[in-house]
Write an enzyme that holds these catalytic residues in place. Structure first.
Site, PDB file in Angstrom:
ATOM      1  N   GLY A  27      16.705  26.492   3.019  1.00 51.08           N
ATOM      2  CA  GLY A  27      15.703  25.453   2.837  1.00 51.08           C
ATOM      3  C   GLY A  27      14.369  26.010   2.338  1.00 51.08           C
ATOM      4  N   PHE A  28      14.079  27.244   2.676  1.00 50.53           N
ATOM      5  CA  PHE A  28      12.792  27.855   2.337  1.00 50.53           C
ATOM      6  C   PHE A  28      12.745  28.284   0.863  1.00 50.53           C
ATOM      7  CE2 PHE A  28       9.920  31.460   2.134  1.00 50.53           C
ATOM      8  CZ  PHE A  28       8.882  31.122   2.988  1.00 50.53           C
ATOM      9  N   GLY A  29      13.845  28.839   0.399  1.00 48.69           N
ATOM     10  CA  GLY A  29      13.883  29.303  -0.984  1.00 48.69           C
ATOM     11  C   GLY A  29      14.982  30.331  -1.179  1.00 48.69           C
ATOM     12  N   GLU A  30      14.940  31.001  -2.321  1.00 50.40           N
ATOM     13  CA  GLU A  30      15.990  31.969  -2.640  1.00 50.40           C
ATOM     14  C   GLU A  30      15.726  33.333  -1.997  1.00 50.40           C
ATOM     15  OE1 GLU A  30      15.951  31.879  -6.888  1.00 50.40           O
ATOM     16  OE2 GLU A  30      17.116  30.023  -6.968  1.00 50.40           O
ATOM     17  N   VAL A  31      16.818  34.063  -1.739  1.00 46.67           N
ATOM     18  CA  VAL A  31      16.703  35.374  -1.100  1.00 46.67           C
ATOM     19  C   VAL A  31      17.370  36.425  -2.004  1.00 46.67           C
ATOM     20  CG1 VAL A  31      17.157  36.711   1.001  1.00 46.67           C
ATOM     21  CG2 VAL A  31      16.839  34.232   1.162  1.00 46.67           C
ATOM     22  N   ASP A  83      15.120  26.282  16.358  1.00 44.65           N
ATOM     23  CA  ASP A  83      16.112  26.064  15.298  1.00 44.65           C
ATOM     24  C   ASP A  83      17.274  27.047  15.452  1.00 44.65           C
ATOM     25  OD1 ASP A  83      17.037  24.619  13.172  1.00 44.65           O
ATOM     26  OD2 ASP A  83      15.909  25.727  11.657  1.00 44.65           O
TER      27      ASP A  83
HETATM   28  N1  LIG Z   1      17.349  39.719   6.131  1.00 43.94           N
HETATM   29  C1  LIG Z   1      18.426  39.330   5.444  1.00 43.94           C
HETATM   30  N2  LIG Z   1      19.388  40.211   5.104  1.00 43.94           N
HETATM   31  C2  LIG Z   1      20.490  39.833   4.407  1.00 43.94           C
HETATM   32  N3  LIG Z   1      20.712  38.568   4.011  1.00 43.94           N
HETATM   33  C3  LIG Z   1      19.785  37.636   4.314  1.00 43.94           C
HETATM   34  C4  LIG Z   1      18.602  37.961   5.036  1.00 43.94           C
HETATM   35  N4  LIG Z   1      17.859  36.823   5.197  1.00 43.94           N
HETATM   36  C5  LIG Z   1      18.562  35.846   4.615  1.00 43.94           C
HETATM   37  N5  LIG Z   1      19.718  36.315   4.076  1.00 43.94           N
HETATM   38  C6  LIG Z   1      20.742  35.537   3.375  1.00 43.94           C
HETATM   39  O1  LIG Z   1      20.119  34.705   2.415  1.00 43.94           O
HETATM   40  C7  LIG Z   1      20.710  33.410   2.429  1.00 43.94           C
HETATM   41  C8  LIG Z   1      19.646  32.350   2.663  1.00 43.94           C
HETATM   42  O2  LIG Z   1      19.110  32.557   3.955  1.00 43.94           O
HETATM   43  P1  LIG Z   1      17.986  31.635   4.575  1.00 43.94           P
HETATM   44  O3  LIG Z   1      17.642  32.222   5.893  1.00 43.94           O
HETATM   45  O4  LIG Z   1      16.883  31.457   3.592  1.00 43.94           O
HETATM   46  O5  LIG Z   1      18.656  30.225   4.702  1.00 43.94           O
HETATM   47  P2  LIG Z   1      19.702  29.674   5.755  1.00 43.94           P
HETATM   48  O6  LIG Z   1      19.291  30.104   7.128  1.00 43.94           O
HETATM   49  O7  LIG Z   1      21.079  30.065   5.285  1.00 43.94           O
HETATM   50  O8  LIG Z   1      19.557  28.110   5.593  1.00 43.94           O
HETATM   51  P3  LIG Z   1      18.427  27.177   6.222  1.00 43.94           P
HETATM   52  O9  LIG Z   1      17.157  27.574   5.566  1.00 43.94           O
HETATM   53  O10 LIG Z   1      18.861  25.818   5.858  1.00 43.94           O
HETATM   54  O11 LIG Z   1      18.410  27.438   7.693  1.00 43.94           O
HETATM   55  C9  LIG Z   1      21.812  33.441   3.478  1.00 43.94           C
HETATM   56  O12 LIG Z   1      23.037  33.709   2.853  1.00 43.94           O
HETATM   57  C10 LIG Z   1      21.424  34.600   4.365  1.00 43.94           C
HETATM   58  O13 LIG Z   1      22.561  35.203   4.943  1.00 43.94           O
END
Ligand SMILES: Nc1ncnc2c1ncn2[C@@H]1O[C@H](COP(=O)(O)OP(=O)(O)OP(=O)(O)O)[C@@H](O)[C@H]1O
Length: 465
Positions: A111-115, A231
């Site tokens: 929801g926050f953005g791309e990773v 959450d």
């Molecule tokens: N520190 C991290 N190391 C490795 N992968 C990560 C890390 N943080 C996020 N990701 C990966 O990036 C993607 C997006 O993660 P993000 O936390 O932004 O959203 P989410 O938790 O999947 O969804 P929402 O924001 O709806 O809760 C996921 O596949 C997550 O596993």
């Protein structure tokens, strides 16, 4: 920075105290607990704000609101000096370490953005440990995202714990808001439990993950001003190579000590299926709300069913309503346990975990255990290793060209294909999905195989921290 000082002066005039006192006074409030005092849509509605004290409090809140706005939009580097070991990156630096936010480094989107994955070392910042990182970039639109970004910086900038994801730094430059975390090799729990490897997680690995996450929540709840995570769900639990779990996404976290102070009008936030009933119906938010959410995730781990499954009949749609009545009946319990575990678990362990889930999911928050009790209940379950041996599952990433790697399959090895992930931004013509999960290839073993390959520390208390 000028705005920051003006605001401090305003606060000094108002409350007649020194800059130092104000700083000491304001920082703790700002530092952990801004989300109760600063409501989403401007000032809090305080129907009972009739006393002089309450009026002053409301005034202070108004100022803090402006204060936060100033630090959020101005020079953060001066304000956040108090944060522990946090590096401040430029946008260019983060672009470089992610190879220009390239599709090869794309990990997924929430929801926050791309990773994106990147790599940092001390050539970038003196003293920076050489390590892979995950760079999360806030989508440009919306003030809500900005607030969540700030919450993340403020909370994770101060709270350090083996079961909270480590925030390495941030970038706040023009409109760019990014966060830099330690990289978690196995991504998030949701992918393991449901989307890619449904049911493949062995029982003791599930217990280890739950125990780590419980320790993370317990730490937050035990802070001087308890932090309510708000959450708790599988996509917010990240996993390291040895399945140690860490909480991430603190955008909705809030201050437990103030949550019940005043009857602020707050919109209920969180994720459907995980929020506690008293929070949904009355906005009543306490640390016990997190305990309820923990119970939901524990139930998901037992059943490998999602908290809400919209395609199911009305009766089975909501996991808690469907499964909770069966948790205390040993005959019915076996019917709801994840069938892909194929009986490879300690029944005593399952029974104790089910009992714990039942208590966490109590409608009465006061009847729920504290997270400290949850930790104490889970720890001995990790020691119950009367588990049958079984086959192990090897998961292979299937490349873009659908070519499957050459794997020698023995009789007891299942091969499960995994689709490679493509960043929607880099994907011509295909419809952008809200979430795209990581391009990773992982191996999932049975408990026994994991135990052998990763050593005894995997399921011992030392290995779980
Ligand atoms: N520190 C991290 N190391 C490795 N992968 C990560 C890390 N943080 C996020 N990701 C990966 O990036 C993607 C997006 O993660 P993000 O936390 O932004 O959203 P989410 O938790 O999947 O969804 P929402 O924001 O709806 O809760 C996921 O596949 C997550 O596993």
């Amino acid at each position: 920075m000028a705005g920051f000082l003006v605001l401090l002066n305003q606060l000094i005039c108002k409350f007649g105290t020194s800059v130092r006192d104000i700083l000491e006074d304001v920082y703790p409030v700002v530092a952990g607990r801004i989300f109760i005092v600063i409501p989403r849509d401007g000032l809090p509605s305080c129907p009972g704000a009739v006393t002089e004290e309450m009026r002053k409090l409301t005034e202070l809140r108004r100022m803090l609101y402006t204060f936060l706005h100033v630090i959020a939009t101005h020079d953060l580097s001066s304000v956040f000096l108090i944060l522990k070991n946090i590096h401040i990156f430029t946008y260019e630096e983060l672009k470089t370490i992610t190879q220009g936010f390239s599709k090869h480094n794309y990990l997924g989107e929430g929801g926050f953005g791309e990773v994106y994955k990147g790599f940092v070392d001390d050539s970038l910042k003196p003293g920076l440990k050489a390590q892979p990182v995950a760079v999360k970039a806030l989508k440009q639109e919306g003030g809500q995202g900005h607030r969540e970004w700030l919450a993340e910086v403020i909370i994770l900038g101060q709270l350090k714990h083996p079961h909270l994801v480590n925030l390495i730094g941030y970038c706040c430059e023009n409109d760019h808001r990014l966060l830099v975390y330690e990289y978690m090799e196995r991504g998030n729990l949701e992918d393991h439990l449901f989307q890619k490897y449904g049911g493949a997680l062995p029982w003791l690995t599930r217990v280890k993950i739950l125990l780590g996450a419980a320790k993370g929540l317990d730490f937050l709840h035990k802070e001087e001003k308890p932090v309510i995570y708000r959450d708790f769900k599988p996509s917010n639990i990240l996993l390291s190579s040895d399945y140690s779990s860490k909480l991430s996404d603190f955008g909705l976290a809030t201050d437990g000590s103030e949550a019940d102070d005043l009857n602020f009008t707050k919109s209920v936030m969180g994720t459907e299926g995980y929020a506690a009933p008293e929070y949904i119906s009355a906005g009543h938010l306490t640390t016990m709300s997190d305990v309820f959410s923990f119970g939901v995730v524990l139930l998901e781990m037992l059943t490998a069913r999602k908290a809400v499954e919209k395609y199911r009949s009305q009766r089975g749609r909501k996991l808690v309503e469907w499964a909770r009545p069966m948790l205390k009946d040993p005959n019915k319990l076996e019917q709801i346990i994840d069938p892909t575990l194929e009986g490879r678990y300690s029944f005593e362990g399952i029974r104790k975990a089910a009992e714990l889930a039942y208590q966490c999911l109590s409608h009465n928050p006061k009847s729920r255990p504290t997270m400290t009790t949850v930790v104490k209940t889970l720890e001995p379950i990790l020691d119950l290793k009367d588990i049958q041996n079984g086959p192990f599952v090897y998961i292979v990433q299937v490349s873009d060209s659908n070519e499957v790697r050459d794997i020698k399959c023995k009789d007891d090895v299942k091969v499960v294909k995994e689709e490679a992930k493509v960043c929607p931004k880099h994907q011509g013509g295909r419809k952008k999905r809200r979430k795209n999960k990581a391009m990773k290839s992982r191996t999932v073993y049975s408990d026994t195989t994991l135990y052998k390959s990763l050593g005894t520390s995997l399921y011992t208390q030392g290995g779980v921290e």
